[in-house]
Structure formats: structure tokens, C-alpha cells
Write a protein that holds these residues in place. Structure first.
Motif, PDB file in Angstrom:
ATOM      1  N   LEU A 106     -43.887  20.758  -2.539  1.00 32.32           N
ATOM      2  CA  LEU A 106     -42.489  20.408  -2.842  1.00 32.32           C
ATOM      3  C   LEU A 106     -42.031  19.239  -1.971  1.00 32.32           C
ATOM      4  O   LEU A 106     -41.216  18.415  -2.396  1.00 32.32           O
ATOM      5  CB  LEU A 106     -41.568  21.626  -2.632  1.00 32.32           C
ATOM      6  CG  LEU A 106     -41.846  22.831  -3.554  1.00 32.32           C
ATOM      7  CD1 LEU A 106     -40.887  23.974  -3.248  1.00 32.32           C
ATOM      8  CD2 LEU A 106     -41.763  22.445  -5.031  1.00 32.32           C
ATOM      9  N   ASP A 107     -42.578  19.146  -0.770  1.00 36.77           N
ATOM     10  CA  ASP A 107     -42.176  18.068   0.145  1.00 36.77           C
ATOM     11  C   ASP A 107     -42.922  16.758  -0.096  1.00 36.77           C
ATOM     12  O   ASP A 107     -42.600  15.744   0.516  1.00 36.77           O
ATOM     13  CB  ASP A 107     -42.432  18.491   1.611  1.00 36.77           C
ATOM     14  CG  ASP A 107     -41.453  19.570   2.058  1.00 36.77           C
ATOM     15  OD1 ASP A 107     -40.416  19.740   1.384  1.00 36.77           O
ATOM     16  OD2 ASP A 107     -41.737  20.240   3.077  1.00 36.77           O
ATOM     17  N   ASN A 108     -43.962  16.797  -0.922  1.00 40.52           N
ATOM     18  CA  ASN A 108     -44.782  15.586  -1.111  1.00 40.52           C
ATOM     19  C   ASN A 108     -44.912  15.174  -2.580  1.00 40.52           C
ATOM     20  O   ASN A 108     -46.034  14.988  -3.084  1.00 40.52           O
ATOM     21  CB  ASN A 108     -46.176  15.794  -0.496  1.00 40.52           C
ATOM     22  CG  ASN A 108     -46.113  15.834   1.016  1.00 40.52           C
ATOM     23  OD1 ASN A 108     -46.096  14.797   1.679  1.00 40.52           O
ATOM     24  ND2 ASN A 108     -46.030  17.039   1.559  1.00 40.52           N
ATOM     25  N   PRO A 109     -43.766  14.970  -3.248  1.00 39.64           N
ATOM     26  CA  PRO A 109     -43.847  14.618  -4.674  1.00 39.64           C
ATOM     27  C   PRO A 109     -44.556  13.286  -4.891  1.00 39.64           C
ATOM     28  O   PRO A 109     -45.225  13.092  -5.912  1.00 39.64           O
ATOM     29  CB  PRO A 109     -42.375  14.546  -5.116  1.00 39.64           C
ATOM     30  CG  PRO A 109     -41.593  14.383  -3.864  1.00 39.64           C
ATOM     31  CD  PRO A 109     -42.370  15.050  -2.783  1.00 39.64           C
ATOM     32  N   GLU A 110     -44.469  12.388  -3.898  1.00 37.86           N
ATOM     33  CA  GLU A 110     -45.113  11.074  -4.099  1.00 37.86           C
ATOM     34  C   GLU A 110     -46.632  11.201  -4.083  1.00 37.86           C
ATOM     35  O   GLU A 110     -47.334  10.480  -4.783  1.00 37.86           O
ATOM     36  CB  GLU A 110     -44.597  10.016  -3.098  1.00 37.86           C
ATOM     37  CG  GLU A 110     -44.999  10.148  -1.647  1.00 37.86           C
ATOM     38  CD  GLU A 110     -44.425  11.384  -0.929  1.00 37.86           C
ATOM     39  OE1 GLU A 110     -44.956  11.724   0.134  1.00 37.86           O
ATOM     40  OE2 GLU A 110     -43.448  12.003  -1.400  1.00 37.86           O
ATOM     41  N   TRP A 111     -47.164  12.141  -3.298  1.00 45.77           N
ATOM     42  CA  TRP A 111     -48.616  12.386  -3.288  1.00 45.77           C
ATOM     43  C   TRP A 111     -49.049  12.833  -4.690  1.00 45.77           C
ATOM     44  O   TRP A 111     -50.027  12.329  -5.253  1.00 45.77           O
ATOM     45  CB  TRP A 111     -48.949  13.459  -2.246  1.00 45.77           C
ATOM     46  CG  TRP A 111     -50.435  13.717  -2.081  1.00 45.77           C
ATOM     47  CD1 TRP A 111     -51.283  13.107  -1.204  1.00 45.77           C
ATOM     48  CD2 TRP A 111     -51.244  14.649  -2.837  1.00 45.77           C
ATOM     49  NE1 TRP A 111     -52.559  13.599  -1.360  1.00 45.77           N
ATOM     50  CE2 TRP A 111     -52.566  14.552  -2.353  1.00 45.77           C
ATOM     51  CE3 TRP A 111     -50.980  15.556  -3.859  1.00 45.77           C
ATOM     52  CZ2 TRP A 111     -53.618  15.309  -2.856  1.00 45.77           C
ATOM     53  CZ3 TRP A 111     -52.034  16.318  -4.370  1.00 45.77           C
ATOM     54  CH2 TRP A 111     -53.340  16.194  -3.868  1.00 45.77           C
ATOM     55  N   LEU A 112     -48.285  13.778  -5.238  1.00 43.28           N
ATOM     56  CA  LEU A 112     -48.605  14.280  -6.583  1.00 43.28           C
ATOM     57  C   LEU A 112     -48.525  13.166  -7.618  1.00 43.28           C
ATOM     58  O   LEU A 112     -49.378  13.052  -8.495  1.00 43.28           O
ATOM     59  CB  LEU A 112     -47.609  15.378  -6.965  1.00 43.28           C
ATOM     60  CG  LEU A 112     -48.001  16.779  -6.508  1.00 43.28           C
ATOM     61  CD1 LEU A 112     -46.834  17.736  -6.641  1.00 43.28           C
ATOM     62  CD2 LEU A 112     -49.189  17.296  -7.315  1.00 43.28           C
ATOM     63  N   GLU A 113     -47.498  12.342  -7.466  1.00 44.12           N
ATOM     64  CA  GLU A 113     -47.320  11.240  -8.415  1.00 44.12           C
ATOM     65  C   GLU A 113     -48.505  10.283  -8.358  1.00 44.12           C
ATOM     66  O   GLU A 113     -49.046   9.876  -9.382  1.00 44.12           O
ATOM     67  CB  GLU A 113     -46.062  10.475  -8.018  1.00 44.12           C
ATOM     68  CG  GLU A 113     -45.190  10.037  -9.150  1.00 44.12           C
ATOM     69  CD  GLU A 113     -43.869   9.596  -8.564  1.00 44.12           C
ATOM     70  OE1 GLU A 113     -43.774   8.397  -8.244  1.00 44.12           O
ATOM     71  OE2 GLU A 113     -42.983  10.451  -8.368  1.00 44.12           O
ATOM     72  N   HIS A 114     -48.944   9.954  -7.127  1.00 37.46           N
ATOM     73  CA  HIS A 114     -50.062   9.021  -6.981  1.00 37.46           C
ATOM     74  C   HIS A 114     -51.342   9.581  -7.586  1.00 37.46           C
ATOM     75  O   HIS A 114     -52.067   8.875  -8.266  1.00 37.46           O
ATOM     76  CB  HIS A 114     -50.291   8.684  -5.505  1.00 37.46           C
ATOM     77  CG  HIS A 114     -49.156   7.903  -4.926  1.00 37.46           C
ATOM     78  ND1 HIS A 114     -49.059   7.610  -3.592  1.00 37.46           N
ATOM     79  CD2 HIS A 114     -48.059   7.363  -5.504  1.00 37.46           C
ATOM     80  CE1 HIS A 114     -47.949   6.936  -3.373  1.00 37.46           C
ATOM     81  NE2 HIS A 114     -47.330   6.775  -4.523  1.00 37.46           N
ATOM     82  N   VAL A 115     -51.625  10.852  -7.317  1.00 38.01           N
ATOM     83  CA  VAL A 115     -52.903  11.380  -7.820  1.00 38.01           C
ATOM     84  C   VAL A 115     -52.855  11.727  -9.304  1.00 38.01           C
ATOM     85  O   VAL A 115     -53.899  11.881  -9.940  1.00 38.01           O
ATOM     86  CB  VAL A 115     -53.437  12.597  -7.018  1.00 38.01           C
ATOM     87  CG1 VAL A 115     -53.713  12.242  -5.583  1.00 38.01           C
ATOM     88  CG2 VAL A 115     -52.525  13.800  -7.129  1.00 38.01           C
ATOM     89  N   THR A 116     -51.657  11.879  -9.861  1.00 37.75           N
ATOM     90  CA  THR A 116     -51.617  12.225 -11.286  1.00 37.75           C
ATOM     91  C   THR A 116     -51.438  11.004 -12.183  1.00 37.75           C
ATOM     92  O   THR A 116     -51.324  11.132 -13.399  1.00 37.75           O
ATOM     93  CB  THR A 116     -50.491  13.246 -11.600  1.00 37.75           C
ATOM     94  OG1 THR A 116     -49.290  12.767 -11.040  1.00 37.75           O
ATOM     95  CG2 THR A 116     -50.810  14.607 -11.052  1.00 37.75           C
ATOM     96  N   SER A 117     -51.453   9.823 -11.598  1.00 33.86           N
ATOM     97  CA  SER A 117     -51.356   8.617 -12.430  1.00 33.86           C
ATOM     98  C   SER A 117     -52.771   8.129 -12.754  1.00 33.86           C
ATOM     99  O   SER A 117     -53.756   8.704 -12.316  1.00 33.86           O
ATOM    100  CB  SER A 117     -50.588   7.534 -11.679  1.00 33.86           C
ATOM    101  OG  SER A 117     -51.295   7.214 -10.513  1.00 33.86           O
TER     102      SER A 117
END
Ligand code: NAD
Ligand code: DAU
Length: 358
Positions: A333-344
Motif C-alpha cells: 500500500l505504501d509503494n504504489p509506484e513500485w507496483l506501477e513500474h513492474v506492471t507496465s
């Protein structure tokens, strides 16, 4: 140039478990050079390693473990004393749609690495003395258990079912062959399901945390009755550190959390944890549970007897599951940008193919 006492190559160090292991080794062994060798596939992310990238004993090398020339060069250039080999295709569902990629990296890549290590170590005056090749493997090589079947032991007969587990079983056998045939000091560890920060959101726990956050359906395979044993990734990294340094050559060590969950019960516990962290009323996201077609050849139950590593090396899992799950949920929940980077990029295409718009 900085002088180091020794050098360990970690393959797959930009992935989930590898990055936790690399961070641990870099910090705990400042006199040891840690060389992270990773091809940076869809699953490898250097953002996992920002906290150690400036450390003098950390080196990153972008290379494919199937590249014979690169692997041979690597051992000579860094004068490697040990290898902890994690690089692999790791996702069972992908192995069902693209088995050859698993044979290539998990089987051929492992053999390429074994040959490079052999060639280098056998060229040294001391030979294999003080050297170690550690293969990080999975409990899935043992096959599947029925509910009352007991636990996988190190002596359990291999009986893999999926292309993924078959490729890991094969690589385990090759690693042991290098011990038995050439006298290479090897160890194999077989571990259960890991969870924690930095896990790629194709695996159950991070996928479902992300889906709950976005109020997307949670695709539970079959009836959700399959059982897995869950271990916090930091505890696995600790066990790997111990086995690499203290494990006996030629041996196998099972690693597990002593923490079996039916998928559906785990999903409910996860929903509870995510709703609590999001400040939702308890049970708010239960309506997202969606039963979908089962995984092909879905193994019913994995469960590990990890008493050998406890007895011989003194390791037991330290992280309480509720606490580990809470920490994991908080991290995503605290690292949405990490998720965004790996899911692109490449992953996004795969994600759409596998899950459509779910
Ligand atoms: P992961 O998919 O998160 O990471 C794999 C890493 O290997 C990535 O960084 C990727 O870039 C790299 N890689 C893939 N192919 C490569 C190649 N040809 N050359 C170089 N690098 C390559 O995997 P993970 O979940 O961290 O698993 C790591 C290891 O642990 C694997 O060997 C897996 O079989 C084993 N394992 C995983 C679990 C688990 O629950 N995740 C449990 C037991 C064992
Ligand atoms: O047991 C160790 C293994 O654990 C490792 O060797 C593998 O690298 C790792 O991926 C993991 O394999 P699993 O197949 O058990 O993990 P996964 O997270 O894919 O699935 C966990 C369980 O949840 C499994 O029974 C399948 C189910 N599942 C999974 C997904 C992704 C679902 O019901 N829905 C899903 O969307």
C-alpha cells in the motif's frame, strides 16, 4: 581497488527472494564482494536494491545465465569463491503457457553456470577447497500431498507435475550430478511459498493485495481448497545465508514456515488485513472473491518438514504470519509506484493476456 576477502555470485539478485538475500549479504559481510548477476527479465527490478547499490562490496552485472561466454568470463573476472543460484523462471502459470522458457533458464542456465564454476575452480591450485555452489530450489519438486499425507522430507521421492517444478527438479539433479561426478561442493535447498515486499504481482499474495486496493475481482482457482505453506521472505534469506556458509557439501535442506493455509482461508485473512490497513469495515472486500477455472494440474497440497535445518544448523522461521502479512500489506500500500513500474511494459501485456481486465 578495494580488497575483499572473498566473492559470492548471487544469480537472480534483482528478483523477489534474490534482492532480499543480496541486501542481507551486502550488509552482513562487508569484506565479501557480492556480485549480483541478473538478466533483468520482467521479474527482475533493480529498484529492489537501491539501499545497497552504492555499497563498495556490491556489484551488479547484467547477464543471462545461459550465456556460456559471459558466465565463463564472470568467474575469472571476479574470482568467485561461491555461487548462490536463484535466477529462474519462477511462476507456475507461465510455465503452463511457455514451458520452453523454463527449460532454457532453469535447466540449461543452471548447467551453463555449473560448467563455468567447474572450469574456473578446477583451474585453481586449491581446486574446490573453500568453494560452494548453492542451488535455491522449491518444495514443488516433491509433487503433491493429500491432506493427511504428512510432510515433504529431504528423502521424499521427486515427483514434479508442472513444467516449472519439472524444470527445477531437473536442475536439482544436475547440481547433485556435479557433486557426485566432479566433486563440486554443492548444496540444494527446497523451500515452500515465500511472501513479503518486492514480490512480483503475478503471485497470489501481491496480486490479491493490489486487486483489493483497486476493488478488482480476486480470481481463486478451483474451489480454493489447495494448501500451501507460507514463509516470510526475510526468514528464507536468513536460511539461505546459513546453508551457504554452514551447510554440508552434498546435502539437501528443506526450508519451510510450518504454516499451512488453504488458499480460500488465506485469501480471507488477506482481505481482513488489507481492509484493516485501508480503514475499511471488516469484510468489506469479501465480495471480490471470484472462483475461476482451476490451474491445469494444480497440486493439492505442499507441506515441508524443516526439522533437518533446525537440528543441524539451528534455523527456525522467526516471523509470525499475522505480523508478516500485515507488514507485507503495508509495504504494497505504501509503494504504489513500485507496483506501477513492474506492471507496465512487458508485464502489462502478460497481465492482460492472463487476466483480461480483471
Ligand atoms: P523471481 O521471478 O522474483 O526472480 C527471478 C530473477 O531471476 C529475476 O530477477 C530475473 O530477472 C532473473 N532471471 C530470470 N531468468 C534469468 C536468466 N536467464 N539469466 C539471469 N537472470 C535471470 O523469482 P523468486 O520468486 O525470487 O525465486 C527465486 C528462486 O527461488 C527461483 O529459483 C525459484 O525457483 C526459487 N523459489 C521461489 C519460491 C517462491 O515462493 N517465490 C519458493 C521456493 C523457491
Ligand atoms: O512452493 C514454492 C513455490 O511457490 C515456488 O517454487 C514458486 O516459484 C512460487 O511461485 C510459488 O508457487 P505457487 O504456484 O504455489 O504460487 P502462486 O502464488 O502462483 O499460487 C499460490 C496458490 O494460489 C496456488 O495454489 C495457486 C493459487 N492461485 C494463484 C494465483 C496467482 C489462485 O487461486 N489464484 C491466482 O490468481
Amino acid at each position: 581497488m578495494e580488497q575483499f576477502k572473498n566473492t559470492i555470485i548471487v544469480t537472480g539478485g534483482a528478483g523477489f527472494i534474490g534482492s532480499h538475500l543480496v541486501k542481507r549479504l551486502v550488509k552482513r559481510y562487508p569484506e565479501t564482494r557480492i556480485v549480483n548477476v541478473d538478466a533483468l527479465t520482467y521479474a527482475g527490478n533493480l529498484e529492489n536494491l537501491t539501499e545497497v547499490e552504492a555499497e563498495p562490496n556490491y556489484v551488479f552485472v547484467k547477464a543471462d545465465i545461459c550465456d556460456e561466454e559471459a558466465m565463463t568470463r564472470l568467474f575469472r573476472e571476479y574470482e568467485a569463491d561461491g555461487v548462490i543460484h536463484l535466477a529462474a523462471e519462477s511462476h507456475v502459470d507461465r510455465s503452463i503457457t511457455d514451458p520452453l522458457a523454463f527449460v532454457r533458464t532453469n535447466v540449461l542456465g543452471t548447467i551453463t553456470l555449473l560448467q563455468a564454476a567447474q572450469q574456473y575452480w578446477e583451474s585453481l591450485p586449491e581446486g574446490y577447497e573453500g568453494k560452494k555452489f548453492h542451488h535455491v530450489s522449491t518444495d514443488e519438486v516433491y509433487g503433491a500431498l493429500e491432506p493427511g499425507d504428512g510432510l515433504f522430507m529431504e528423502t521424499t521421492r521427486y515427483n514434479p507435475h508442472s513444467p516449472y517444478s519439472s524444470s527445477k527438479a531437473s536442475s536439482d539433479h544436475f547440481v547433485r550430478a556435479w557433486h557426485d561426478t566432479y566433486g563440486m561442493p554443492t548444496v540444494v535447498t527446497n523451500c515452500s511459498n515465500n511472501y513479503g515486499p518486492n514480490q512480483f504481482p503475478e503471485k497470489l499474495i501481491p496480486l490479491f493485495i493490489n486487486n483489493i486496493r483497486h476493488r478488482r475481482p480476486l480470481p481463486v482457482y478451483g474451489k480454493g481448497e489447495n494448501v500451501r505453506d507460507w514463509l516470510f521472505v526475510g526468514d528464507h534469506a536468513e536460511a539461505l545465508d546459513l546453508v551457504f556458509h554452514k551447510g554440508e557439501a552434498g546435502e539437501t535442506y528443506n526450508i519451510g514456515g510450518n504454516n499451512e493455509w488453504r488458499n480460500i482461508d488465506l485469501v480471507k485473512a488477506l482481505i481482513k488485513a488489507v481492509d484493516a490497513e485501508l480503514g475499511n469495515p471488516e469484510g468489506a472486500s469479501l465480495d471480490l472473491i471470484t472462483y475461476v477455472t482451476d490451474r491445469k494440474g494444480h497440486d493439492l497440497r505442499y507441506a515441508i518438514d524443516a526439522s533437518k535445518i533446525e537440528r543441524e544448523l539451528g534455523w527456525t522461521p522467526a516471523t509470525d504470519f499475522e505480523e508478516g502479512l500485515r507488514k507485507t500489506v503495508r509495504w504494497y500500500l505504501d509503494n504504489p509506484e513500485w507496483l506501477e513500474h513492474v506492471t507496465s511494459g512487458a508485464y502489462a501485456d502478460y497481465y492482460r493476456r492472463m487476466y483480461g481486465n480483471r
